[in-house]
Design a protein around this motif. Structure first.
Motif, PDB file in Angstrom:
ATOM      1  N   UNK A  16     -23.910  14.490 -52.047  1.00  0.00           N
ATOM      2  CA  UNK A  16     -23.736  15.708 -51.264  1.00  0.00           C
ATOM      3  C   UNK A  16     -24.392  16.895 -51.962  1.00  0.00           C
ATOM      4  N   UNK A  17     -24.189  16.987 -53.272  1.00  0.00           N
ATOM      5  CA  UNK A  17     -24.807  18.064 -54.031  1.00  0.00           C
ATOM      6  C   UNK A  17     -26.315  17.969 -54.044  1.00  0.00           C
ATOM      7  N   UNK A  18     -26.830  16.763 -53.863  1.00  0.00           N
ATOM      8  CA  UNK A  18     -28.267  16.523 -53.823  1.00  0.00           C
ATOM      9  C   UNK A  18     -28.887  17.029 -52.530  1.00  0.00           C
ATOM     10  N   UNK A  19     -28.037  17.155 -51.505  1.00  0.00           N
ATOM     11  CA  UNK A  19     -28.536  17.640 -50.214  1.00  0.00           C
ATOM     12  C   UNK A  19     -28.260  16.724 -49.048  1.00  0.00           C
ATOM     13  N   UNK A  20     -27.396  15.714 -49.237  1.00  0.00           N
ATOM     14  CA  UNK A  20     -27.059  14.796 -48.145  1.00  0.00           C
ATOM     15  C   UNK A  20     -25.998  15.444 -47.258  1.00  0.00           C
ATOM     16  N   UNK A  21     -26.455  16.350 -46.373  1.00  0.00           N
ATOM     17  CA  UNK A  21     -25.536  17.123 -45.551  1.00  0.00           C
ATOM     18  C   UNK A  21     -25.570  16.735 -44.073  1.00  0.00           C
ATOM     19  N   UNK A  22     -26.573  15.960 -43.666  1.00  0.00           N
ATOM     20  CA  UNK A  22     -26.670  15.566 -42.269  1.00  0.00           C
ATOM     21  C   UNK A  22     -25.556  14.629 -41.855  1.00  0.00           C
TER      22      UNK A  22
END
Length: 204
Positions: A87-93
């Motif tokens: 999630x912190x990496x950018x897995x927000x979809x």
């Protein structure tokens, strides 16, 4: 107070504490620190069992408490923390969030199944476990840092794709009816050495 308090649980608690810190780091974008916490938790997991076995005359309740504590530690350290790193990496979809949830649920199922089979096994024999069914969730302590180390060479989008693929493979391996030999002695030392090399890989 309820619970069993002796030196055998200290390492497990240290692993959980490190993972809670790691989740905080992941949520604030400090991913390298979060991955370092994951690796430290993996180191704690490598030695909590051997340390527990040094205590003689453990009661049946203490042994069962150890099994439960170890699994609860594992879901935080190697289930929730890797998801937080993603999630912190950018897995927000939506699809990516769904994948993070599936990963945690696969790890949770793996641990619950292990607890049941391990208690049944210990009711029948005092021999040490020789193999695992399904990939142990603790393998995330080696796989996740290895993947994250490629952030030096990949764009964020590419890193997320590779990380997502790794989570899918891990989730399937957790639940697969594949047998893995449990490492002992030199096997554990080799895994620790691999973790140390990965620590250098991530930090440098």
């Amino acid at each position: 107070m309820i619970g069993f308090y002796n030196y055998t649980v200290i390492v497990s608690y240290l692993g959980v504490a490190a993972s809670v810190l790691g989740i905080g780091f992941a949520m604030t974008g400090r991913l390298t620190y979060a991955v370092a916490c994951l690796m430290f938790s993996g180191l704690c997991d490598a030695f909590d069992g051997p340390i527990a076995r040094t205590k003689g005359n453990r009661t049946d309740a203490e042994k069962r408490f150890g099994i439960q504590l170890d699994s609860l530690q594992d879901i935080v350290c190697f289930g929730v923390l890797p998801a937080a790193i993603g999630y912190g990496m950018g897995m927000h979809g939506r699809g990516q969030t769904f994948l993070l949830i599936i990963y945690v649920l696969a790890g949770l199922t793996r641990l619950a199944y292990f607890n049941v089979t391990e208690e049944l096994r210990q009711d029948q024999t005092d021999e040490r476990r020789a193999e695992y069914e399904g990939l142990p969730i603790t393998s995330a302590a080696l796989v996740i840092p290895l993947i994250y180390g490629f952030n030096k060479f990949l764009t964020q989008r590419e890193l997320i794709l590779v990380y997502s693929a790794a989570l899918i493979c891990l989730s399937l391996a957790f639940l697969a009816r594949i047998h893995f030999k449990k490492p002992h002695g030199w096997g554990v030392l080799m895994l620790v050495l691999a973790g140390m090399l990965e620590f250098v890989w991530v930090l440098l």
